[in-house]
Scaffold this active site. Sequence first.
Site, short mmCIF file in Angstrom:
data_model
loop_
_atom_site.label_atom_id
_atom_site.label_comp_id
_atom_site.label_asym_id
_atom_site.label_seq_id
_atom_site.Cartn_x
_atom_site.Cartn_y
_atom_site.Cartn_z
N ASN A 10 0.87 -1.18 0.00
CA ASN A 10 0.00 0.00 0.00
C ASN A 10 0.91 1.22 0.00
OD1 ASN A 10 -1.74 2.09 0.55
ND2 ASN A 10 -2.25 1.41 2.64
N LYS A 12 0.11 4.31 -0.13
CA LYS A 12 -0.45 5.50 0.51
C LYS A 12 -0.22 6.73 -0.40
CE LYS A 12 0.19 3.09 4.83
NZ LYS A 12 0.43 3.12 6.27
N HIS A 97 -9.16 1.21 5.37
CA HIS A 97 -7.83 1.33 5.98
C HIS A 97 -7.93 2.25 7.20
CE1 HIS A 97 -3.65 2.40 6.63
NE2 HIS A 97 -3.36 1.30 5.96
N GLU A 99 -6.17 4.58 8.22
CA GLU A 99 -5.97 6.01 7.94
C GLU A 99 -7.23 6.64 7.36
OE1 GLU A 99 -2.34 5.41 5.70
OE2 GLU A 99 -1.41 4.77 7.58
N GLU A 169 -4.73 -5.01 10.63
CA GLU A 169 -3.67 -4.01 10.78
C GLU A 169 -3.85 -3.30 12.12
OE1 GLU A 169 -1.96 -2.87 6.66
OE2 GLU A 169 -3.54 -1.48 7.17
N GLY A 175 3.46 1.92 10.77
CA GLY A 175 4.43 3.00 10.64
C GLY A 175 5.24 3.27 11.89
N SER A 215 4.21 -2.45 10.08
CA SER A 215 5.66 -2.55 10.22
C SER A 215 6.23 -3.89 9.73
CB SER A 215 6.09 -2.27 11.66
OG SER A 215 5.76 -0.93 12.01
P1 13P Z 1 3.61 0.16 7.51
O1 13P Z 1 4.07 -1.11 6.82
O2 13P Z 1 4.35 1.37 7.05
O3 13P Z 1 3.58 -0.01 8.99
O4 13P Z 1 2.08 0.40 7.02
C1 13P Z 1 1.17 -0.65 7.09
C2 13P Z 1 -0.06 -0.26 6.39
O5 13P Z 1 -0.78 0.64 6.80
C3 13P Z 1 -0.39 -0.99 5.16
O6 13P Z 1 -1.70 -0.72 4.72
#
Ligand code: 13P
Length: 253
Positions: A10, A12, A97, A99, A169, A175, A215
């Site tokens: 992803n 983003k 997601h 976010e 997740e 992150g 992560s």
């Molecule tokens: P990270 O791998 O940067 O922690 O992000 C995970 C994520 O949100 C994938 O959709």
Amino acid sequence: MSRRPIIAGNWKLNKTHSEARQFLLKLRNGIAGIDNPPEVLICPPSVVLETAVDATREGGIAIGAQNVYWESAGAFTGEISTEMLESLGVSHVLIGHSERRALFGESDEDVNRKLLKVLSGTLTPVVCVGEVLAEREAGKTEHVVVEQVKNALLGVAHEHARRIVLAYEPVWAIGTGLSATPDQANTVHGLIRRSVGAIFGDAVADELRVLYGGSVNPDNTAGLMAESDVDGVLVGGASLDAGAFAGIIRAAV
Ligand code: 13P
């Protein structure tokens, strides 16, 4: 039951048109020759989807959107429909997601509407769920995740259930560099599988692929993938580098 793993990236809000093209060409070379490859999925920003589909025509890499709206057309400024994605050759879409939920106010009801709309077409939905740190610390992980799963699946027809992919997740792991342990992930994945089984039966639950995200990197992938209920990973930061992402794919097989 052997479930074909999915290794998904992803991106983003990252990568321009030319960066996306370069990445995909590099990734294609980086994973050529892997025996028995997993499904590989990249979810770029929407303006780069057409480029990404074009750069992956030879196969081996599927392209997904990061979001979609539940209406087909009309006065919904800034939104994108399933029909638009399908017409580009996009095959997957992320829904819910964390976010989107935290920064853009997406509710469980929105997630459900999006899922039902996606299932009325041909895209494969990847529905994201996960608890925040305060919920985990309060011992509410199980409750939060099961509610998110149940609410997302409201009104889904049995014949559509097999198309759904779920992604666990935990928000505290996204992150932060602090991945869930393989055991923590597997426990929640098992719970998700049982929740889906309670709604759609054991056959659907057995086939369901549940991805872990938060992560993930080339070093922790093999440990996560060794767990019985971890069927793939959804990678953010480490999916931005073609070498690192190819390393994750190799570690997963
Ligand atoms: P990270 O791998 O940067 O922690 O992000 C995970 C994520 O949100 C994938 O959709």
